[in-house]
Write an enzyme that holds these catalytic residues in place. Structure first.
Site, mmCIF file in Angstrom:
data_model
loop_
_atom_site.group_PDB
_atom_site.id
_atom_site.type_symbol
_atom_site.label_atom_id
_atom_site.label_comp_id
_atom_site.label_asym_id
_atom_site.label_seq_id
_atom_site.Cartn_x
_atom_site.Cartn_y
_atom_site.Cartn_z
ATOM 1 C CG PHE A 141 2.550 -27.990 18.798
ATOM 2 C CD1 PHE A 141 2.609 -27.658 17.458
ATOM 3 C CD2 PHE A 141 3.149 -27.143 19.718
ATOM 4 C CE1 PHE A 141 3.243 -26.485 17.036
ATOM 5 C CE2 PHE A 141 3.784 -25.974 19.311
ATOM 6 C CZ PHE A 141 3.827 -25.645 17.965
ATOM 7 C CG ASP A 226 6.719 -30.930 25.255
ATOM 8 O OD1 ASP A 226 6.648 -29.978 26.055
ATOM 9 O OD2 ASP A 226 6.717 -30.772 24.027
ATOM 10 C CE LYS A 255 4.266 -22.848 24.792
ATOM 11 N NZ LYS A 255 4.649 -21.820 23.812
#
Length: 401
Positions: A141, A226, A255
């Site tokens: 994801f 990531d 984030k």
């Protein structure tokens, strides 16, 4: 109708149904706790999918934002501003890298990383034009843009959005042999999550990440990590790759970099790699804006102390020890994760992940499900041990019922 029912009904009527939120309407929050419009308090064990690593309403981050709000919030990259150089310098130093390319959202940063790897492949490695390949892992994801979902294996994320962007090879996560076999002279990068969050907090086999690092060096391929969810303290280290002593060619961050205050993301790499860009070839109006830089600089300063990483490691050990006691007892099948991050597979007979999340909500604890009967636990790193134990007690109550 109650205030909660009214707010939910209005949202259902006027917003696209691309999410299925739990039926709680948050009005305020502080630390690890949120309060709804009816005045009920809930323990937040999701932390905005790691965007709120430092908790709700963190004073240091709010003070940094307020001070910057009074000065300047946006210049665009048409001009320099007085927070930009410090942000790039300090984030590069935190990562042990040389250059930063700031964006806003995690998906934008992943798109930027893909573009960077392709341009590096053509300009530096010498891959024929239009032939660059990026290897990714199944069950990944990385976001929801058209290009990113083109290499997703999740039918819900991918279906009905074709035609899809070519140039990606998908191999099983944790399978180094498959990755080696997928590599060709046209492979420019391997893009992986050190821990797969959306897939259920999947931790790869020991030695896998170090093996990826060795293989990419051997084949002159970029290792793109990531760390949008796994980075910035979540796993007990600044970056999850540190657990295997690995440094990638490129970090993709987001984030928690914005502290839950503003969206901030970045690609961090060497001068050789990010140096492939020239003016006008890539950009963002809001990327690296003064407000974002001010908040991110405070996040970096907080991480430099090491206290949040240490707290995540200590409380994470406690979390996994307590969850481990539940595993094998019939209610919990498997527990995975690292630091203050866990994927818990509930026995399907007890309910779906969504149903377990709703039952926990009734006990004033907020988590979120993923894939069948799995729930994710990722509290803010500032949570107290007492509050964490209170939440775990509520989980035991739900599972025993």
């Amino acid at each position: 109708m109650s205030a909660t029912e009214t707010a939910i009904a209005s949202a259902e009527a006027h917003s696209a149904h691309n999410y299925h939120p739990l039926p709680v309407v948050v009005a305020s929050a502080e630390g690890a706790w949120m309060t709804d419009v009816e005045g009920r308090r809930y323990l937040d064990l999701l932390a905005g999918y790691s965007a709120l690593n430092f908790g709700h309403g963190n004073r240091r981050l709010l003070d940094a934002a307020r001070a910057q709000l009074e000065r300047v919030t946006l210049t665009s990259r048409a001009f320099h501003h007085d927070r930009f150089a410090d942000f790039c310098t300090e984030l590069a130093e935190l990562c042990g890298m040389e250059m930063v390319l700031p964006m806003n959202t995690g998906a934008e940063a992943v798109e930027t990383a893909v573009k960077t790897a392709r341009k590096w492949g053509y300009r530096v490695k010498g891959v024929p034009d239009g032939m660059a390949k990026v290897i990714v892992a199944s069950d990944n994801f990385h976001g929801r843009t058209t290009t990113i979902i083109s290499f997703s294996t999740d039918p819900e994320a991918r279906a009905d959005y074709g035609p899809y962007t070519p140039g990606f090879e998908i191999v099983p996560y944790g399978d180094l042999t498959a990755m080696r076999e997928a590599m060709t002279e046209n492979t420019v990068a391997v893009l992986i999550e050190p821990i797969q969050g959306e897939a259920g907090v999947l931790v790869p086999p020991a030695g896998y990440l170090a093996g990826v690092r060795e293989l990419t060096r051997e084949r002159n391929v970029l290792f793109v990590a990531d760390e949008i969810q796994s980075g910035l303290g979540r796993t007990g280290r600044t970056f999850a790759l540190e657990h295997e002593g690995v440094v990638p060619d490129m970090y993709v961050l987001g984030k928690a970099l914005g502290g839950g205050v503003v969206p901030v993301s970045a690609v961090v790499s060497s001068a050789e790699i990010l140096g492939v860009f020239r003016p006008g070839e890539h950009g963002s109006t809001f990327g690296g804006n003064p407000l974002a830089c001010a908040v991110a600089l405070e996040v970096i300063a907080m991480l430099r102390t090491g206290e949040y990483q240490e707290r995540a490691a200590e409380l994470g050990d406690h979390l996994h020890r307590e969850l481990g006691l539940l595993a094998g007892g019939g209610a919990v099948e498997t527990v995975r994760g690292r630091g203050l991050w866990a994927g818990v597979d509930i026995a399907p007979a007890l309910g779906t992940g969504r149903e377990i999340s709703e039952r926990l909500m009734a006990e004033r604890v907020l988590v979120k499900d993923t894939h069948g009967s799995t729930i994710r636990i990722a509290p803010p790193l500032v949570i107290s041990k007492e509050d964490l134990d209170w939440g775990l007690d509520r989980l035991r109550t739900v599972l025993s019922a």
